[in-house]
Each structure stands twice: as structure tokens, then as C-alpha cells.
Design an enzyme around this catalytic site. Structure first.
Site, PDB file in Angstrom:
ATOM      1  CB  CYS A   1      -0.932   0.006   1.207  1.00  0.00           C
ATOM      2  SG  CYS A   1      -1.948   1.505   1.302  1.00  0.00           S
TER       3      CYS A   1
ATOM      4  CE  LYS B   1     -10.611  -5.491   3.405  1.00  0.00           C
ATOM      5  NZ  LYS B   1     -11.676  -4.563   3.005  1.00  0.00           N
TER       6      LYS B   1
ATOM      7  CB  VAL C   1      -4.090  -0.443   5.369  1.00  0.00           C
ATOM      8  CG1 VAL C   1      -4.538  -1.655   6.153  1.00  0.00           C
ATOM      9  CG2 VAL C   1      -3.721  -0.833   3.940  1.00  0.00           C
TER      10      VAL C   1
ATOM     11  CD  GLU D   1      -9.288   7.745   3.998  1.00  0.00           C
ATOM     12  OE1 GLU D   1      -8.872   8.469   3.079  1.00  0.00           O
ATOM     13  OE2 GLU D   1      -9.537   6.533   3.824  1.00  0.00           O
ATOM     14  CB  SER D   2      -2.737   8.096   4.113  1.00  0.00           C
ATOM     15  OG  SER D   2      -3.213   8.761   2.954  1.00  0.00           O
TER      16      SER D   2
END
Length: 245
Positions: free
Chosen positions: A15, A42, A55, A71-72
């Protein structure tokens, strides 16, 4: 945050959005634990704490309580607000500009996804052209000439924008091992930025040593036009095809 607080980054090995958080944590010198999960299977505990089923997640344990941040972009801003060694510029105008180009980096990732997933040659070439045009915009935004003080987005100072584009450039490394698609042709400033990113310890160490092999296998299994190029270029496949039946 207090020294007793602990951070757990819930991750997937491929990711790019997880990589942003890992790079930020490394640049800030913040210790953290990283847990990889299988997004195709998952675990229940993950589904219970991830509203979007994606992720990265950042699990923050403080005084016996735990908060989960998802949320990045939100994780990056949380780290800016709670940790030392800021990666955003102090000036609000410059900070807003950086946040905008972080969003642009996310748009590039979306185009990269369409590029490696395109089922036909025509679609593949269209997405390659779209990627090249997006990087033309980036090239125009980077300061050039004698006034440029360093290889990063802001010159000499590493910022969150650099943390976001590091994983973008890592995809281009993978694509270059498959073929020359000309995405960064005529973009010397972006190419210099990419080169500096490949040497940055926080960016290199944001993925496991087997990341290139994992990504290559992922791309090969997509069933896309790019997958067919990988199969054509696989020496083992060429050898099997050359052997008599």
C-alpha cells in the site's frame, strides 16, 4: 504525545498510502510497531476498527485507552500536530500549497492504478499519456535553474509532499523494470527529485526488502495489458516457449 504512548501502524506490504505514514514517522524519529494484514482476508479485529476497510490505520494507545485514526491524510496531519520535527512549512500559504500538491499526488496514484490495470493496449497508452501530462504539471511547479536550493519539492527541506511522492516514484521504478514507457521523458526536475527520493533512508525503508518482488507478482497477476508485457519479458517463460514440445 507522552513517552509512554505507543503507535501501531496497520499496514499492507504494497500500500503506497501506508508508506506515507511510515516515511513521516521515520523522518520524525518516532518509534512505532507495524502490523501487516491480508486485505483479501481481513481479520475480524481489523474490520471492527476500520470503518472503510482500508489501510493505513494508526492505533494510538495512551494511558490505557486506544484511538484508531484512519485515512493517510488524516494520519499525516495528526502526526504533524502531535510530534516534533514538523514536515509541513510554517507559513500557512506555503502549507496550503503543500496540502494541495499532496492531493495531486493521490490523483497520480489513481492514474497509476488505471495504468497498470488497463486491459487493452489503447487504454494502457492513454493512461501512460495521462501520467506523463500529470508529471508535466509537477515539472512546471518545481523551482528550477540557479535558484533551486535542493532536490526536494520545497528545495533543500524535506516535506510531507516528498513523503507522498516517494511511493509514487517507487511505482515508476517497478515500471522501468518492465519497459521504457517514457513517462518522465523531458522532465529533468522530476527525475532529479525521483533520484533523491530513491536515496532517502526513510523512503527506502518504508517497504520490506521483498517489495519489488511482491509488486512484480501483483502486476503480473492483474490480467492487464501490463501483465502481458511482463509475461513477454519473463526469461523463464521465453525459455519454456523455446523448448520443443
Amino acid at each position: 504525545m507522552k513517552p509512554a504512548d505507543t503507535l501501531v501502524l496497520v499496514s499492507h506490504p504494497l500500500c503506497p498510502y501506508v508508506q506515507r505514514a511510515a516515511i513521516s514517522l521515520a523522518e520524525k524519529g518516532v518509534p512505532f510497531e507495524r502490523i501487516d494484514i491480508d486485505l483479501a482476508d481481513k481479520p475480524d479485529w481489523f474490520k471492527a476498527i476500520s470503518p472503510l476497510g482500508k489501510v493505513p490505520l494508526l492505533r494510538v494507545r495512551q494511558n490505557g485507552d486506544e484511538t484508531t485514526i484512519f485515512e493517510s491524510a488524516v494520519i499525516l496531519e495528526f502526526l504533524e500536530e502531535t510530534q516534533a520535527n514538523p514536515l509541513h512549512p510554517a507559513d500557512p500559504y506555503a502549507r496550503a500549497r503543500h496540502r494541495a500538491w499532496i492531493e495531486y499526488g493521490s490523483a497520480i496514484l489513481n492514474t497509476i492504478g488505471r495504468f497498470y490495470s488497463a486491459p487493452s493496449e489503447a487504454g494502457f497508452l492513454a493512461e501512460a499519456s495521462a501520467l506523463s501530462a500529470m508529471f508535466d504539471r509537477v515539472e512546471a511547479e518545481l523551482p528550477g535553474g540557479a535558484g533551486r536550493s535542493g532536490p526536494w519539492f520545497a528545495g533543500s527541506r524535506f516535506s510531507l509532499v516528498d513523503a507522498v511522492y516517494g511511493p509514487v516514484f517507487r511505482y515508476l521504478d517497478a515500471f522501468d523494470r518492465i519497459g521504457d514507457f517514457g513517462i518522465l521523458d523531458g522532465k529533468p526536475l522530476v527525475q532529479a527529485w525521483r533520484s533523491a527520493s530513491s536515496d532517502r533512508p526513510s523512503i527506502r525503508q518504508a517497504v520490506a526488502p521483498d517489495y519489488p518482488q511482491r509488486l512484480h507478482a501483483f502486476l503480473q497477476a492483474k490480467g492487464s495489458f501490463l501483465s502481458s508485457l511482463i509475461r513477454q519479458g519473463d526469461p523463464a517463460i521465453e525459455l519454456r516457449q523455446a523448448q520443443p514440445a
